[in-house]
Design a protein around this motif. Structure first.
Motif, PDB file in Angstrom:
ATOM      1  N   ALA A 143       0.834  -1.207   0.000  1.00  0.00           N
ATOM      2  CA  ALA A 143       0.000   0.000   0.000  1.00  0.00           C
ATOM      3  C   ALA A 143       0.869   1.257   0.000  1.00  0.00           C
ATOM      4  CB  ALA A 143      -0.944  -0.007   1.203  1.00  0.00           C
ATOM      5  N   ALA A 144       1.943   1.237   0.770  1.00  0.00           N
ATOM      6  CA  ALA A 144       2.835   2.397   0.826  1.00  0.00           C
ATOM      7  C   ALA A 144       3.497   2.648  -0.522  1.00  0.00           C
ATOM      8  CB  ALA A 144       3.899   2.186   1.908  1.00  0.00           C
ATOM      9  N   LEU A 145       3.944   1.588  -1.188  1.00  0.00           N
ATOM     10  CA  LEU A 145       4.564   1.747  -2.504  1.00  0.00           C
ATOM     11  C   LEU A 145       3.569   2.260  -3.528  1.00  0.00           C
ATOM     12  CD1 LEU A 145       6.829  -1.420  -2.680  1.00  0.00           C
ATOM     13  CD2 LEU A 145       7.576   0.961  -2.571  1.00  0.00           C
ATOM     14  N   ALA A 146       2.361   1.757  -3.497  1.00  0.00           N
ATOM     15  CA  ALA A 146       1.327   2.215  -4.424  1.00  0.00           C
ATOM     16  C   ALA A 146       1.028   3.689  -4.195  1.00  0.00           C
ATOM     17  CB  ALA A 146       0.057   1.383  -4.277  1.00  0.00           C
ATOM     18  N   SER A 147       0.973   4.105  -2.942  1.00  0.00           N
ATOM     19  CA  SER A 147       0.719   5.516  -2.628  1.00  0.00           C
ATOM     20  C   SER A 147       1.856   6.394  -3.104  1.00  0.00           C
ATOM     21  CB  SER A 147       0.542   5.700  -1.117  1.00  0.00           C
ATOM     22  OG  SER A 147      -0.601   5.023  -0.687  1.00  0.00           O
ATOM     23  N   ALA A 148       3.086   5.934  -2.926  1.00  0.00           N
ATOM     24  CA  ALA A 148       4.246   6.720  -3.353  1.00  0.00           C
ATOM     25  C   ALA A 148       4.239   6.900  -4.864  1.00  0.00           C
ATOM     26  CB  ALA A 148       5.538   6.044  -2.901  1.00  0.00           C
ATOM     27  N   THR A 149       3.901   5.842  -5.604  1.00  0.00           N
ATOM     28  CA  THR A 149       3.838   5.944  -7.058  1.00  0.00           C
ATOM     29  C   THR A 149       2.752   6.909  -7.483  1.00  0.00           C
ATOM     30  OG1 THR A 149       4.637   3.683  -7.257  1.00  0.00           O
ATOM     31  CG2 THR A 149       3.523   4.610  -9.173  1.00  0.00           C
ATOM     32  N   ALA A 150       1.600   6.826  -6.854  1.00  0.00           N
ATOM     33  CA  ALA A 150       0.501   7.730  -7.189  1.00  0.00           C
ATOM     34  C   ALA A 150       0.874   9.165  -6.872  1.00  0.00           C
ATOM     35  CB  ALA A 150      -0.759   7.329  -6.427  1.00  0.00           C
ATOM     36  N   PHE A 151       1.563   9.378  -5.758  1.00  0.00           N
ATOM     37  CA  PHE A 151       1.974  10.726  -5.395  1.00  0.00           C
ATOM     38  C   PHE A 151       2.970  11.271  -6.414  1.00  0.00           C
ATOM     39  CE2 PHE A 151       4.957  13.646  -3.386  1.00  0.00           C
ATOM     40  CZ  PHE A 151       4.093  14.652  -3.046  1.00  0.00           C
ATOM     41  N   ALA A 152       3.936  10.445  -6.801  1.00  0.00           N
ATOM     42  CA  ALA A 152       4.945  10.909  -7.745  1.00  0.00           C
ATOM     43  C   ALA A 152       4.287  11.359  -9.047  1.00  0.00           C
ATOM     44  CB  ALA A 152       5.968   9.808  -8.010  1.00  0.00           C
ATOM     45  N   GLN A 153       3.348  10.585  -9.559  1.00  0.00           N
ATOM     46  CA  GLN A 153       2.655  10.957 -10.787  1.00  0.00           C
ATOM     47  C   GLN A 153       1.852  12.232 -10.574  1.00  0.00           C
ATOM     48  OE1 GLN A 153       2.601   9.083 -13.869  1.00  0.00           O
ATOM     49  NE2 GLN A 153       1.682  10.940 -14.632  1.00  0.00           N
ATOM     50  N   GLY A 154       1.190  12.346  -9.418  1.00  0.00           N
ATOM     51  CA  GLY A 154       0.347  13.492  -9.141  1.00  0.00           C
ATOM     52  C   GLY A 154       1.114  14.751  -8.789  1.00  0.00           C
TER      53      GLY A 154
ATOM     54  N   TRP B   7       3.373  16.241 -10.471  1.00  0.00           N
ATOM     55  CA  TRP B   7       3.696  17.047 -11.642  1.00  0.00           C
ATOM     56  C   TRP B   7       2.508  17.893 -12.079  1.00  0.00           C
ATOM     57  CZ3 TRP B   7       8.564  17.442 -12.539  1.00  0.00           C
ATOM     58  CH2 TRP B   7       9.426  16.376 -12.348  1.00  0.00           C
ATOM     59  N   THR B   8       2.816  19.057 -12.632  1.00  0.00           N
ATOM     60  CA  THR B   8       1.814  19.952 -13.202  1.00  0.00           C
ATOM     61  C   THR B   8       2.158  20.184 -14.667  1.00  0.00           C
ATOM     62  OG1 THR B   8       1.519  21.094 -11.092  1.00  0.00           O
ATOM     63  CG2 THR B   8       0.851  22.283 -13.072  1.00  0.00           C
TER      64      THR B   8
ATOM     65  N   THR C 297       7.086  21.396 -11.130  1.00  0.00           N
ATOM     66  CA  THR C 297       6.689  21.114  -9.754  1.00  0.00           C
ATOM     67  C   THR C 297       5.607  22.086  -9.312  1.00  0.00           C
ATOM     68  OG1 THR C 297       8.552  22.457  -9.020  1.00  0.00           O
ATOM     69  CG2 THR C 297       8.881  20.066  -9.100  1.00  0.00           C
ATOM     70  N   ASP C 298       5.452  23.174 -10.073  1.00  0.00           N
ATOM     71  CA  ASP C 298       4.343  24.107  -9.902  1.00  0.00           C
ATOM     72  C   ASP C 298       4.052  24.704 -11.281  1.00  0.00           C
ATOM     73  OD1 ASP C 298       5.900  26.599 -10.316  1.00  0.00           O
ATOM     74  OD2 ASP C 298       6.776  26.134  -8.372  1.00  0.00           O
ATOM     75  N   ALA C 299       3.095  25.603 -11.359  1.00  0.00           N
ATOM     76  CA  ALA C 299       2.614  26.102 -12.650  1.00  0.00           C
ATOM     77  C   ALA C 299       3.600  26.987 -13.411  1.00  0.00           C
ATOM     78  CB  ALA C 299       1.300  26.854 -12.449  1.00  0.00           C
ATOM     79  N   SER C 300       4.703  27.390 -12.775  1.00  0.00           N
ATOM     80  CA  SER C 300       5.626  28.297 -13.460  1.00  0.00           C
ATOM     81  C   SER C 300       7.078  27.840 -13.433  1.00  0.00           C
ATOM     82  CB  SER C 300       5.517  29.699 -12.838  1.00  0.00           C
ATOM     83  OG  SER C 300       5.884  29.649 -11.479  1.00  0.00           O
ATOM     84  N   THR C 301       7.334  26.608 -13.009  1.00  0.00           N
ATOM     85  CA  THR C 301       8.709  26.122 -12.889  1.00  0.00           C
ATOM     86  C   THR C 301       8.923  24.868 -13.722  1.00  0.00           C
ATOM     87  OG1 THR C 301       8.732  26.957 -10.613  1.00  0.00           O
ATOM     88  CG2 THR C 301      10.523  25.492 -11.247  1.00  0.00           C
ATOM     89  N   PRO C 302       9.377  25.008 -14.974  1.00  0.00           N
ATOM     90  CA  PRO C 302       9.641  23.835 -15.795  1.00  0.00           C
ATOM     91  C   PRO C 302      10.720  22.966 -15.155  1.00  0.00           C
ATOM     92  CG  PRO C 302       9.782  25.840 -17.097  1.00  0.00           C
ATOM     93  CD  PRO C 302       9.694  26.249 -15.664  1.00  0.00           C
ATOM     94  N   SER C 303      10.449  21.668 -15.058  1.00  0.00           N
ATOM     95  CA  SER C 303      11.383  20.754 -14.401  1.00  0.00           C
ATOM     96  C   SER C 303      11.670  19.506 -15.216  1.00  0.00           C
ATOM     97  CB  SER C 303      10.823  20.326 -13.049  1.00  0.00           C
ATOM     98  OG  SER C 303      10.539  21.438 -12.243  1.00  0.00           O
TER      99      SER C 303
ATOM    100  N   GLU D  79       5.718   6.962 -22.932  1.00  0.00           N
ATOM    101  CA  GLU D  79       5.960   8.355 -22.557  1.00  0.00           C
ATOM    102  C   GLU D  79       6.700   8.329 -21.226  1.00  0.00           C
ATOM    103  OE1 GLU D  79       2.363  10.784 -24.662  1.00  0.00           O
ATOM    104  OE2 GLU D  79       2.079  10.198 -22.585  1.00  0.00           O
ATOM    105  N   ILE D  80       7.864   8.961 -21.197  1.00  0.00           N
ATOM    106  CA  ILE D  80       8.733   8.938 -20.027  1.00  0.00           C
ATOM    107  C   ILE D  80       8.988  10.374 -19.565  1.00  0.00           C
ATOM    108  CG2 ILE D  80      11.011   8.265 -19.140  1.00  0.00           C
ATOM    109  CD1 ILE D  80       9.391   5.836 -19.934  1.00  0.00           C
ATOM    110  N   VAL D  81       8.969  10.581 -18.247  1.00  0.00           N
ATOM    111  CA  VAL D  81       9.288  11.873 -17.649  1.00  0.00           C
ATOM    112  C   VAL D  81      10.811  11.963 -17.516  1.00  0.00           C
ATOM    113  CG1 VAL D  81       9.016  13.372 -15.641  1.00  0.00           C
ATOM    114  CG2 VAL D  81       7.110  11.893 -16.370  1.00  0.00           C
ATOM    115  N   VAL D  82      11.395  12.933 -18.220  1.00  0.00           N
ATOM    116  CA  VAL D  82      12.848  13.100 -18.225  1.00  0.00           C
ATOM    117  C   VAL D  82      13.181  14.486 -17.663  1.00  0.00           C
ATOM    118  CG1 VAL D  82      14.937  13.080 -19.634  1.00  0.00           C
ATOM    119  CG2 VAL D  82      12.984  11.643 -20.293  1.00  0.00           C
TER     120      VAL D  82
END
Length: 120
Positions: free
Chosen positions: A12-23, A25-26, A66-72, A88-91
């Motif tokens: 459950a903790a790993l699933a939550s961490a993955t969901a958080f990581a995806q969420g 990003w903006t 990481t927010d609406a004005s900071t390309p990461s 599709e990969i986040v780089v």
């Protein structure tokens, strides 16, 4: 019984961490500046991505922050048939350089395979 509960908790903790990581990003709006490339999000999206030898390996699909004005990071859709994953990969932005009017990815296929998959 305790071992089973412990395993369930870890899963459950790993699933939550993955969901958080995806969420975390903006997707950035088209008019946001991407200082690393001296361009706007609109200008960066759909750029071809090349490897160090100059071969086209994919295309920029989105610019994330990481927010609406900071390309990461850039979401790169890799092409089929190469060594890179057809996903599709986040780089992170620091993995790219702009050389001779080309966006160059400075990570090999193995390194990209370890990066976050973008599920838009």
């Amino acid at each position: 019984m305790l071992k089973l509960k412990h395993s369930a908790f870890l899963a459950a903790a790993l699933a939550s961490a993955t969901a958080f990581a995806q969420g975390a990003w903006t997707k950035l709006e088209d008019n946001v500046q991407v200082p690393a490339f001296g361009a706007t999000v609109d200008q960066v999206e759909d750029l071809d991505v090349h490897n160090a030898s100059g071969t086209k390996i994919g295309e920029v699909d989105d610019v994330l922050g990481t927010d609406a004005s900071t390309p990461s990071a850039l979401v790169v859709e890799f092409e089929q048939g190469g060594a890179y994953p057809k996903q599709e990969i986040v780089v992170p932005l620091d993995q790219f350089t702009w050389e001779n009017n080309r966006l160059i990815l400075n990570v090999d296929a193995e390194g990209v395979s370890a990066m976050e998959i973008w599920n838009d």
